[in-house]
Design a protein around this motif. Structure first.
Motif, PDB file in Angstrom:
ATOM      1  N   GLU A 174      -8.320  12.543   0.555  1.00  0.00           N
ATOM      2  CA  GLU A 174      -7.151  13.059   1.270  1.00  0.00           C
ATOM      3  C   GLU A 174      -6.423  11.926   2.005  1.00  0.00           C
ATOM      4  O   GLU A 174      -5.183  11.848   1.976  1.00  0.00           O
ATOM      5  N   ALA A 175      -7.185  11.045   2.649  1.00  0.00           N
ATOM      6  CA  ALA A 175      -6.573   9.927   3.374  1.00  0.00           C
ATOM      7  C   ALA A 175      -5.859   8.974   2.419  1.00  0.00           C
ATOM      8  O   ALA A 175      -4.728   8.544   2.676  1.00  0.00           O
ATOM      9  N   ILE A 176      -6.497   8.652   1.290  1.00  0.00           N
ATOM     10  CA  ILE A 176      -5.892   7.733   0.324  1.00  0.00           C
ATOM     11  C   ILE A 176      -4.619   8.336  -0.259  1.00  0.00           C
ATOM     12  O   ILE A 176      -3.609   7.641  -0.458  1.00  0.00           O
ATOM     13  N   ASN A 177      -4.625   9.641  -0.532  1.00  0.00           N
ATOM     14  CA  ASN A 177      -3.417  10.303  -1.028  1.00  0.00           C
ATOM     15  C   ASN A 177      -2.287  10.229   0.001  1.00  0.00           C
ATOM     16  O   ASN A 177      -1.123  10.007  -0.361  1.00  0.00           O
ATOM     17  N   THR A 178      -2.631  10.407   1.271  1.00  0.00           N
ATOM     18  CA  THR A 178      -1.627  10.296   2.340  1.00  0.00           C
ATOM     19  C   THR A 178      -1.041   8.892   2.383  1.00  0.00           C
ATOM     20  O   THR A 178       0.175   8.706   2.471  1.00  0.00           O
ATOM     21  N   PHE A 179      -1.909   7.884   2.302  1.00  0.00           N
ATOM     22  CA  PHE A 179      -1.443   6.498   2.353  1.00  0.00           C
ATOM     23  C   PHE A 179      -0.596   6.158   1.126  1.00  0.00           C
ATOM     24  O   PHE A 179       0.390   5.424   1.213  1.00  0.00           O
ATOM     25  N   SER A 180      -0.999   6.694  -0.031  1.00  0.00           N
ATOM     26  CA  SER A 180      -0.246   6.443  -1.250  1.00  0.00           C
ATOM     27  C   SER A 180       1.149   7.042  -1.167  1.00  0.00           C
ATOM     28  O   SER A 180       2.147   6.404  -1.541  1.00  0.00           O
ATOM     29  N   SER A 181       1.235   8.269  -0.649  1.00  0.00           N
ATOM     30  CA  SER A 181       2.535   8.932  -0.512  1.00  0.00           C
ATOM     31  C   SER A 181       3.445   8.169   0.440  1.00  0.00           C
ATOM     32  O   SER A 181       4.672   8.132   0.258  1.00  0.00           O
ATOM     33  N   ALA A 182       2.852   7.562   1.470  1.00  0.00           N
ATOM     34  CA  ALA A 182       3.628   6.806   2.461  1.00  0.00           C
ATOM     35  C   ALA A 182       3.947   5.394   1.978  1.00  0.00           C
ATOM     36  O   ALA A 182       4.664   4.657   2.664  1.00  0.00           O
ATOM     37  N   ALA A 202      -0.221  -2.056   4.058  1.00  0.00           N
ATOM     38  CA  ALA A 202      -1.535  -2.625   4.384  1.00  0.00           C
ATOM     39  C   ALA A 202      -2.476  -1.496   4.777  1.00  0.00           C
ATOM     40  O   ALA A 202      -2.038  -0.420   5.199  1.00  0.00           O
ATOM     41  N   LEU A 203      -3.781  -1.748   4.639  1.00  0.00           N
ATOM     42  CA  LEU A 203      -4.805  -0.751   4.952  1.00  0.00           C
ATOM     43  C   LEU A 203      -5.812  -1.333   5.932  1.00  0.00           C
ATOM     44  O   LEU A 203      -6.304  -2.447   5.736  1.00  0.00           O
ATOM     45  N   VAL A 204      -6.122  -0.557   6.979  1.00  0.00           N
ATOM     46  CA  VAL A 204      -7.162  -0.918   7.941  1.00  0.00           C
ATOM     47  C   VAL A 204      -8.269   0.117   7.865  1.00  0.00           C
ATOM     48  O   VAL A 204      -8.055   1.294   8.179  1.00  0.00           O
ATOM     49  N   LEU A 205      -9.464  -0.311   7.433  1.00  0.00           N
ATOM     50  CA  LEU A 205     -10.640   0.548   7.425  1.00  0.00           C
ATOM     51  C   LEU A 205     -11.448   0.244   8.679  1.00  0.00           C
ATOM     52  O   LEU A 205     -11.973  -0.860   8.833  1.00  0.00           O
ATOM     53  N   ASP A 206     -11.544   1.215   9.579  1.00  0.00           N
ATOM     54  CA  ASP A 206     -12.315   1.024  10.807  1.00  0.00           C
ATOM     55  C   ASP A 206     -13.751   1.454  10.542  1.00  0.00           C
ATOM     56  O   ASP A 206     -14.094   2.629  10.598  1.00  0.00           O
ATOM     57  N   MET A 207     -14.605   0.487  10.234  1.00  0.00           N
ATOM     58  CA  MET A 207     -16.009   0.758   9.919  1.00  0.00           C
ATOM     59  C   MET A 207     -16.929   0.103  10.950  1.00  0.00           C
ATOM     60  O   MET A 207     -18.070  -0.244  10.648  1.00  0.00           O
ATOM     61  N   LEU A 250      -4.865   2.755  -4.157  1.00  0.00           N
ATOM     62  CA  LEU A 250      -3.757   2.105  -3.455  1.00  0.00           C
ATOM     63  C   LEU A 250      -3.317   0.802  -4.107  1.00  0.00           C
ATOM     64  O   LEU A 250      -2.282   0.251  -3.730  1.00  0.00           O
ATOM     65  N   ASP A 251      -4.117   0.286  -5.041  1.00  0.00           N
ATOM     66  CA  ASP A 251      -3.758  -0.929  -5.774  1.00  0.00           C
ATOM     67  C   ASP A 251      -3.431  -2.080  -4.820  1.00  0.00           C
ATOM     68  O   ASP A 251      -2.427  -2.768  -4.955  1.00  0.00           O
ATOM     69  N   LEU A 252      -4.326  -2.313  -3.845  1.00  0.00           N
ATOM     70  CA  LEU A 252      -4.111  -3.359  -2.854  1.00  0.00           C
ATOM     71  C   LEU A 252      -4.921  -4.605  -3.199  1.00  0.00           C
ATOM     72  O   LEU A 252      -6.059  -4.511  -3.664  1.00  0.00           O
ATOM     73  N   ASP A 253      -4.345  -5.757  -2.924  1.00  0.00           N
ATOM     74  CA  ASP A 253      -5.089  -7.001  -3.120  1.00  0.00           C
ATOM     75  C   ASP A 253      -5.712  -7.498  -1.821  1.00  0.00           C
ATOM     76  O   ASP A 253      -6.427  -8.499  -1.808  1.00  0.00           O
ATOM     77  N   THR A 254      -5.422  -6.794  -0.712  1.00  0.00           N
ATOM     78  CA  THR A 254      -5.947  -7.178   0.605  1.00  0.00           C
ATOM     79  C   THR A 254      -6.343  -5.923   1.364  1.00  0.00           C
ATOM     80  O   THR A 254      -5.648  -4.903   1.297  1.00  0.00           O
ATOM     81  N   VAL A 255      -7.464  -5.986   2.082  1.00  0.00           N
ATOM     82  CA  VAL A 255      -7.868  -4.882   2.941  1.00  0.00           C
ATOM     83  C   VAL A 255      -8.390  -5.452   4.258  1.00  0.00           C
ATOM     84  O   VAL A 255      -9.071  -6.484   4.277  1.00  0.00           O
ATOM     85  N   TYR A 256      -8.045  -4.799   5.359  1.00  0.00           N
ATOM     86  CA  TYR A 256      -8.524  -5.184   6.682  1.00  0.00           C
ATOM     87  C   TYR A 256      -9.689  -4.278   7.059  1.00  0.00           C
ATOM     88  O   TYR A 256      -9.576  -3.047   6.984  1.00  0.00           O
TER      89      TYR A 256
END
Length: 387
Positions: A141-149, A153-158, A229-235
């Motif tokens: 659900e979160a990835i779909n939201t980010f894709s629609s927007a 950039a993506l920040v994963l708080d782990m 999301l087809d990202l080459d970078t993730v935070y």
């Protein structure tokens, strides 16, 4: 191919749904709320991140008598249906009493998923606490939201994600990087300890980046392809409580040259894994394999460390920032997220890196060292040392 990694952790726990931050385990003690599970006893009582525990059932948090320590542990690590009263100080300095009834708590591993507009960019942020099966639909659900927007950039708080299912970690790796970067690539290679003959062939030993949903009751793939999301970078925001499957995500993405930017502190260092082994009514959890990425790297027993100038294999490009208990998770002012947002805009760590106002020494739990500056424990775990 059927995923064969260990099953996720238990999704129900006895407690208040409060995850405690043990900043100082011995007097002068400092115990604060790290976060709460959604719709839990603790959240519904108004506890929020940063609240400080002053007393439990009338015993001051610094009470070091046998009776006092026992009372503190009983309250902070309750049994089912126990009631305990806490004296709490909020981040605003106000004090109040909160009475909590320990119940079975449903874990909510995915929280605060949102899109943050920042300096002309859309940044996806999600707090991800545990690799367990119920996380799969919320991550999708979160990835779909980010894709629609159409996030930039993506920040994963782990920072508090202690691990869980490697299969879910592989799925998340695919959802971040997409098919072009992950097709026919290796997410994880398990190196057997040579004593158990765990794997009959490479199809069992090697995990690709899984691109489909998994039915975690049968551990079989469904027909549904995962979003990406087809990202080459993730935070990735991390602390000493970022462990196991979380570190496998970092390692797996680095193995296919996805740019991982690490913000926070050195991770816990757990490249090892196991399959639970029943024996005569007991279950043994012995180290049986070590995880490595496509490049064969798995030597991160001391954790991954953020560095502005990486010089060794376990250094990851990023910024050192201490955990910040003065702001809510997901707030643009919270130190780790603020640093990530700044780095997304400039490509550099801030000149003055935000830090937590408290720097704690190594912690002690029942006489054993645990990661500094804070260890996050479920409310069903005993952690204060008896004198």
């Amino acid at each position: 191919m059927t995923p064969t990694r260990k099953k996720p952790k238990v999704e129900l726990a006895s407690g208040y749904g409060v995850n405690w931050a043990i900043i100082n385990a011995i007097p002068p003690r400092e115990v604060r709320v790290a976060y709460t599970q959604t719709d839990s006893v603790g959240e519904n009582a108004g506890l929020i991140r940063g609240d400080t525990i002053l007393a439990v059932d009338g015993f001051d948090i610094n009470d070091n008598t046998d009776e006092g320590v026992a009372a503190l542990n009983a309250g902070l690590a309750p049994k089912l249906n126990e009631t305990h009263t806490f004296r709490v100080k909020t981040m605003l300095g106000e004090e109040r009493d909160v009475t909590l009834l320990a119940q079975e708590v449903q874990q909510t591993p995915v929280q605060n998923a949102k899109v943050i507009p920042f300096n002309g960019k859309n940044v996806g942020y999600v707090q991800f606490n545990q690799f367990i099966s119920i996380a799969q639909p919320k991550l999708i659900e979160a990835i779909n939201t980010f894709s629609s927007a159409q996030i930039d950039a993506l920040v994963l708080d782990m920072r508090y994600n202690g691990g869980g299912a490697l299969a879910l970690s592989s799925q998340l790796g695919y959802m971040v990087a997409g098919p072009g970067r992950t097709s026919n690539r290796i997410f994880n290679q398990a190196i057997d300890n040579g004593k158990g003959n765990l794997y009959k062939n490479d199809n069992q030993r090697i995990s690709p980046f899984y691109n489909r949903e998994i039915n975690y009751s049968t551990y079989e793939f469904t027909a549904n392809t995962l979003p990406n999301l087809d990202l080459d970078t993730v935070y990735i925001l991390a602390t000493g409580d970022t462990c196991s499957a979380s570190e496998s995500l970092i390692n797996g993405l680095r193995g296919i040259d996805v740019n991982v930017v690490l913000i926070g502190e050195t991770t816990c260092g757990k490249p090892y894994g196991f399959f639970p082994t029943p024996n005569c009514g007991n279950v043994f959890y012995t180290i049986q394999f070590k995880s490595s990425n496509e490049k064969g790297f798995g030597d991160y027993a001391d954790g991954f460390s953020p560095s502005q100038s990486p010089s060794v294999a376990t250094d990851v490009k990023g910024c050192v920032v201490a955990d910040d208990f003065e702001h809510l998770l997901g707030s643009n002012d919270e130190a780790l997220l603020s640093t990530a947002l700044s780095h997304i805009s400039t490509g550099q760590c801030p000149t003055v890196v935000p830090k937590s106002p408290r720097q704690a020494p190594p912690l002690v739990s029942d006489g054993l060292p645990i990661p500094a500056p804070a260890s996050i424990l479920q409310s069903n775990a005993i952690y204060l040392p008896v004198k």
